[in-house]
Write an enzyme that holds these catalytic residues in place. Sequence first.
Site, PDB file in Angstrom:
ATOM      1  N   ARG A   1      11.099  -2.451  11.452  1.00 17.82           N
ATOM      2  CA  ARG A   1      10.038  -2.145  12.430  1.00 17.82           C
ATOM      3  C   ARG A   1       9.839  -3.287  13.419  1.00 17.82           C
ATOM      4  NH1 ARG A   1       4.903  -0.020   9.061  1.00 17.82           N
ATOM      5  NH2 ARG A   1       3.890  -1.424  10.523  1.00 17.82           N
TER       6      ARG A   1
ATOM      7  N   LYS B   1       0.832  -1.213   0.000  1.00 20.04           N
ATOM      8  CA  LYS B   1       0.000   0.000   0.000  1.00 20.04           C
ATOM      9  C   LYS B   1       0.871   1.270   0.000  1.00 20.04           C
ATOM     10  CE  LYS B   1      -2.204  -1.350   3.765  1.00 20.04           C
ATOM     11  NZ  LYS B   1      -1.508  -2.666   3.949  1.00 20.04           N
TER      12      LYS B   1
ATOM     13  N   ARG C   1      11.476  -5.599   4.962  1.00 21.98           N
ATOM     14  CA  ARG C   1      11.146  -4.154   4.887  1.00 21.98           C
ATOM     15  C   ARG C   1      12.071  -3.350   5.788  1.00 21.98           C
ATOM     16  NH1 ARG C   1       5.077  -1.866   5.559  1.00 21.98           N
ATOM     17  NH2 ARG C   1       5.142  -2.841   7.615  1.00 21.98           N
TER      18      ARG C   1
ATOM     19  N   ARG D   1      -9.978   0.136   8.528  1.00 22.47           N
ATOM     20  CA  ARG D   1      -9.504  -1.240   8.711  1.00 22.47           C
ATOM     21  C   ARG D   1     -10.532  -2.105   9.417  1.00 22.47           C
ATOM     22  NH1 ARG D   1      -3.465  -0.041   8.756  1.00 22.47           N
ATOM     23  NH2 ARG D   1      -2.439  -2.027   8.627  1.00 22.47           N
TER      24      ARG D   1
ATOM     25  N   ARG E   1      -0.801 -10.257  12.674  1.00 25.91           N
ATOM     26  CA  ARG E   1      -1.429  -9.178  11.900  1.00 25.91           C
ATOM     27  C   ARG E   1      -2.242  -9.741  10.735  1.00 25.91           C
ATOM     28  NH1 ARG E   1       3.929  -6.213  10.823  1.00 25.91           N
ATOM     29  NH2 ARG E   1       2.785  -4.757   9.502  1.00 25.91           N
TER      30      ARG E   1
HETATM   31  P1  ADP Z   1       1.236  -2.052   7.435  1.00 25.42           P
HETATM   32  O1  ADP Z   1       2.208  -1.246   6.627  1.00 25.42           O
HETATM   33  O2  ADP Z   1       1.810  -3.319   7.901  1.00 25.42           O
HETATM   34  O3  ADP Z   1      -0.080  -2.239   6.746  1.00 25.42           O
HETATM   35  P2  ADP Z   1       0.548   0.233   9.094  1.00 25.42           P
HETATM   36  O4  ADP Z   1       1.731   1.119   9.189  1.00 25.42           O
HETATM   37  O5  ADP Z   1      -0.535   0.632   8.165  1.00 25.42           O
HETATM   38  O6  ADP Z   1       1.036  -1.251   8.781  1.00 25.42           O
HETATM   39  O7  ADP Z   1      -0.066   0.001  10.525  1.00 25.42           O
HETATM   40  C1  ADP Z   1       0.735  -0.437  11.598  1.00 25.42           C
HETATM   41  C2  ADP Z   1      -0.125  -0.720  12.814  1.00 25.42           C
HETATM   42  O8  ADP Z   1      -0.827   0.481  13.184  1.00 25.42           O
HETATM   43  C3  ADP Z   1      -1.228  -1.758  12.624  1.00 25.42           C
HETATM   44  O9  ADP Z   1      -0.762  -3.078  12.810  1.00 25.42           O
HETATM   45  C4  ADP Z   1      -2.203  -1.334  13.727  1.00 25.42           C
HETATM   46  O10 ADP Z   1      -1.738  -1.724  14.996  1.00 25.42           O
HETATM   47  C5  ADP Z   1      -2.129   0.182  13.669  1.00 25.42           C
HETATM   48  N1  ADP Z   1      -3.116   0.764  12.735  1.00 25.42           N
HETATM   49  C6  ADP Z   1      -2.855   1.415  11.569  1.00 25.42           C
HETATM   50  N2  ADP Z   1      -3.995   1.810  10.977  1.00 25.42           N
HETATM   51  C7  ADP Z   1      -5.005   1.400  11.787  1.00 25.42           C
HETATM   52  C8  ADP Z   1      -6.427   1.481  11.716  1.00 25.42           C
HETATM   53  N3  ADP Z   1      -7.048   2.069  10.673  1.00 25.42           N
HETATM   54  N4  ADP Z   1      -7.145   0.936  12.730  1.00 25.42           N
HETATM   55  C9  ADP Z   1      -6.554   0.344  13.779  1.00 25.42           C
HETATM   56  N5  ADP Z   1      -5.225   0.223  13.911  1.00 25.42           N
HETATM   57  C10 ADP Z   1      -4.448   0.738  12.915  1.00 25.42           C
HETATM   58  P1  ADP Z   2       2.084  -1.987   3.160  1.00 20.75           P
HETATM   59  O1  ADP Z   2       2.027  -0.480   3.176  1.00 20.75           O
HETATM   60  O2  ADP Z   2       0.899  -2.591   2.443  1.00 20.75           O
HETATM   61  O3  ADP Z   2       2.308  -2.599   4.490  1.00 20.75           O
HETATM   62  P2  ADP Z   2       4.690  -1.591   1.890  1.00 20.75           P
HETATM   63  O4  ADP Z   2       4.425  -0.684   0.726  1.00 20.75           O
HETATM   64  O5  ADP Z   2       5.331  -1.021   3.075  1.00 20.75           O
HETATM   65  O6  ADP Z   2       3.335  -2.404   2.279  1.00 20.75           O
HETATM   66  O7  ADP Z   2       5.560  -2.819   1.331  1.00 20.75           O
HETATM   67  C1  ADP Z   2       6.009  -3.847   2.215  1.00 20.75           C
HETATM   68  C2  ADP Z   2       7.424  -4.250   1.804  1.00 20.75           C
HETATM   69  O8  ADP Z   2       7.407  -4.941   0.565  1.00 20.75           O
HETATM   70  C3  ADP Z   2       8.386  -3.089   1.607  1.00 20.75           C
HETATM   71  O9  ADP Z   2       9.665  -3.491   2.028  1.00 20.75           O
HETATM   72  C4  ADP Z   2       8.347  -2.843   0.093  1.00 20.75           C
HETATM   73  O10 ADP Z   2       9.582  -2.301  -0.381  1.00 20.75           O
HETATM   74  C5  ADP Z   2       8.120  -4.241  -0.440  1.00 20.75           C
HETATM   75  N1  ADP Z   2       7.251  -4.280  -1.626  1.00 20.75           N
HETATM   76  C6  ADP Z   2       6.158  -3.518  -1.867  1.00 20.75           C
HETATM   77  N2  ADP Z   2       5.591  -3.872  -3.043  1.00 20.75           N
HETATM   78  C7  ADP Z   2       6.333  -4.909  -3.537  1.00 20.75           C
HETATM   79  C8  ADP Z   2       6.258  -5.711  -4.730  1.00 20.75           C
HETATM   80  N3  ADP Z   2       5.283  -5.528  -5.627  1.00 20.75           N
HETATM   81  N4  ADP Z   2       7.187  -6.670  -4.890  1.00 20.75           N
HETATM   82  C9  ADP Z   2       8.175  -6.878  -3.968  1.00 20.75           C
HETATM   83  N5  ADP Z   2       8.299  -6.150  -2.834  1.00 20.75           N
HETATM   84  C10 ADP Z   2       7.395  -5.172  -2.622  1.00 20.75           C
END
Ligand code: ADP
Ligand code: ADP
Length: 213
Positions: A160, A14, A127, A88, A171
């Site tokens: 992280r 994302k 990541r 979410r 998660r």
């Molecule tokens: P990821 O990149 O793995 O999708 P985020 O950075 O979006 O993770 O979120 C990290 C953590 O922050 C989640 O695991 C959750 O604990 C919290 N979080 C983020 N967005 C929300 C939301 N909309 N509702 C509840 N918790 C959230």
């Molecule tokens: P999210 O926001 O959904 O948690 P991220 O954009 O942070 O996901 O991506 C998670 C990890 O995977 C990061 O280390 C990113 O560089 C890598 N990544 C994202 N998209 C791809 C892809 N299409 N193929 C391989 N690695 C990816």
Amino acid sequence: MTAIILLGPPGAGKGTVAEVLAEKGYTHISTGALLREQIRLETPLGMDIKARMDQGRFVSDRVVVEMVREVLASAGGEKKFLFDGFPRTLAQAEIFDGILQSEGTSIDEVILLECADDAIIERLSGRRTCIKCGMVYHVKYNPASSAGVCDIDGCELIHRPDDNVETIRKRLDVYAERTAPLIAYYKAKGLILPVDASQSIDAVRSTVLEKLR
Ligand code: ADP
Ligand code: ADP
């Protein structure tokens, strides 16, 4: 106002897709980033947020919705917003619909990034995130020019604390239980644009840009 949602499991990409949409003029709102900012500021709320995040649990709907409300209120005027990681839960989605409705607007598209669990575990395990600007890298798929250092601001890249295999699995369970029901919710409104997120970073980004055109 334009509102686009990026939906998908943790690690689907994302934030990576949001980077190119931000270049197209979208204001990127990541609730994860907003919550980590509270942790960084060491507020009492930040302590509670950290405890939940480190265990792979969600922060309460109330806290998250209030944060989003504040960001929207302070943005003002006509804008293109990209919501990453929000809503979410069904409760968040319903409240969000109400907020947008009171602004005389609604969600334009929901981009659903679909990715298998094994790829997600590899992505999140590799990541690396800039402690200052939040820019995201991957040790194999998107490495920084100089290992451990952000290309943008030269700050340290960290792994992280919630990106370890045990917490990632937790998660994914929470996603399946609490977030996946949003797919049917938005499908019923005709808003879902599915994207195969198992492709390369460049391929996923261009598919999203194409679908939004
Ligand atoms: P990821 O990149 O793995 O999708 P985020 O950075 O979006 O993770 O979120 C990290 C953590 O922050 C989640 O695991 C959750 O604990 C919290 N979080 C983020 N967005 C929300 C939301 N909309 N509702 C509840 N918790 C959230
Ligand atoms: P999210 O926001 O959904 O948690 P991220 O954009 O942070 O996901 O991506 C998670 C990890 O995977 C990061 O280390 C990113 O560089 C890598 N990544 C994202 N998209 C791809 C892809 N299409 N193929 C391989 N690695 C990816």
